[in-house]
Design an enzyme around this catalytic site. Structure first.
Site, PDB file in Angstrom:
ATOM      1  N   ARG A 121      -5.332   7.706  -4.956  1.00 54.83           N
ATOM      2  CA  ARG A 121      -5.971   6.631  -5.758  1.00 54.83           C
ATOM      3  C   ARG A 121      -6.583   7.106  -7.169  1.00 54.83           C
ATOM      4  NH1 ARG A 121      -9.157   2.232  -3.895  1.00 54.83           N
ATOM      5  NH2 ARG A 121      -9.607   0.885  -5.938  1.00 54.83           N
TER       6      ARG A 121
ATOM      7  N   LYS B 159       0.837  -1.367   0.139  1.00 56.25           N
ATOM      8  CA  LYS B 159       0.117   0.003   0.088  1.00 56.25           C
ATOM      9  C   LYS B 159       0.687   1.370  -0.074  1.00 56.25           C
ATOM     10  CE  LYS B 159      -3.768   1.970   2.333  1.00 56.25           C
ATOM     11  NZ  LYS B 159      -3.510   3.585   1.621  1.00 56.25           N
TER      12      LYS B 159
END
Length: 323
Positions: free
Chosen positions: A29, A24
């Site tokens: 995003r 991650k």
């Protein structure tokens, strides 16, 4: 799809088709739509990001055929610091006329972890293991602005990544079922982030003194100046009541501007300054934070646990500008 936070790293038994563990990264995003007329980059808040990341747009247009949709994370890696730089990423959006210089100084990358469509064919109903094969094929030989997210099915390898990659700014791991479909907007993945408990000083509240909805937190620097470090999430009713009974309105000039600059919050979805009520920096809050700390601030909203009447502001760790 969305990832839901979990307190422990899920083992293989948690995934019906086997677990895939992915790094991650600390970024934004980004969905990328490749169309006959060009490339569209879209944030999770539906903001158009293409104008700020022309290098990624060019790379995607030269790599993917029209009708392709990929999911990933926009990052900027600071080679000198050896880690990702969220401030450099945010700088792309705030650069204005300086954008060409920012692009040259801080090249961005789109770390890809999923493909939703390829050459006009919808892939969302296919299992992740099949989509991953397609994605690996698409990214093979791509320019540096496009990268494939590391993935493993080995739990021990995942644990090693979790420990060793923290120094690079990685926030933790995302865990996915290899047999899972891609369901837009649904919570179908898990995220396991690095979290610790620490303390900070209450310097202001969002809401009112009698009804504080959230706390604004700071730490003292070496000169005794209160520096802003974080904002808490919404307080529970009992936490609101506890804080209201102990807060004192600021009597002297406060060291923070009011409203609080949006840049201090450092989040793409916080475009406006934050109005708040300054308070005397007398109370210490115990909070839960993750590893996203940059330019002297916790970049993500922190979780308030309780007020620590047994601690004085001088007992709190001093403010520092870097992790």
């Amino acid at each position: 799809m969305r990832a839901v936070g979990v307190p422990e790293l899920p083992g293989p038994a948690m995934c019906r088709g086997g677990c895939a563990y992915e790094v991650k990264f600390d970024g934004w995003r980004c969905l990328t739509f490749v169309r006959p007329g060009g490339v569209y980059l879209q944030s999770r808040q539906l903001k158009a990001l293409g104008p700020y990341f022309p290098d990624v747009v060019v790379a995607a247009q030269s790599t993917f055929a029209p009708g392709t949709v990929v999911d990933g994370e926009l990052i900027v890696f600071d080679a000198a610091a050896g880690r990702t730089s969220f401030s450099a990423l945010l700088g792309r959006v705030t650069a204005g006329r300086r954008l060409p210089a920012e692009v040259a100084a801080h090249p961005a990358s789109l770390v890809l972890f999923d493909v939703l469509a390829h050459d006009g064919v919808d892939l969302t109903a296919r299992p992740l293991r099949e989509r991953r094969v397609v994605l690996e094929h698409l990214v093979a030989g791509a320019p540096p602005a496009l990268a494939l997210c590391p993935q493993t099915t080995d739990l021990e390898q995942a644990r090693q990544w979790f420990e060793e990659l923290a120094i690079t700014g990685a926030e933790g791991l995302v865990v996915k079922d290899l047999s899972g479909r891609y369901r837009p907007g649904a919570a179908g993945w898990w995220k396991y982030k690095r979290r610790v408990t620490t303390e900070a000083i209450v310097g202001g509240v969002i809401g009112t003194l009698g009804g504080p909805r959230a706390l604004l937190l700071g730490r003292l620097d070496e000169r005794g100046q209160l520096r802003y470090v974080a904002r808490t999430g919404p307080l529970a009713p009992t936490q609101q009541q506890e804080a209201a009974e102990m807060l004192t309105a600021a009597a002297d000039p406060h060291p923070w501007p009011c409203p609080l600059p949006a840049a201090w919050i450092g989040q793409l979805d916080q475009p406006e300054p934050v109005r708040y009520v300054p308070v005397e920096p007398l109370l210490v809050a115990e909070i839960v934070v993750d590893g996203a700390y940059e330019r002297g601030r916790f970049r993500h909203t922190v979780r308030h646990l309780r007020l620590r009447a047994d601690l004085a502001p001088a007992d709190v760790e001093l403010w520092r500008s870097s992790p």
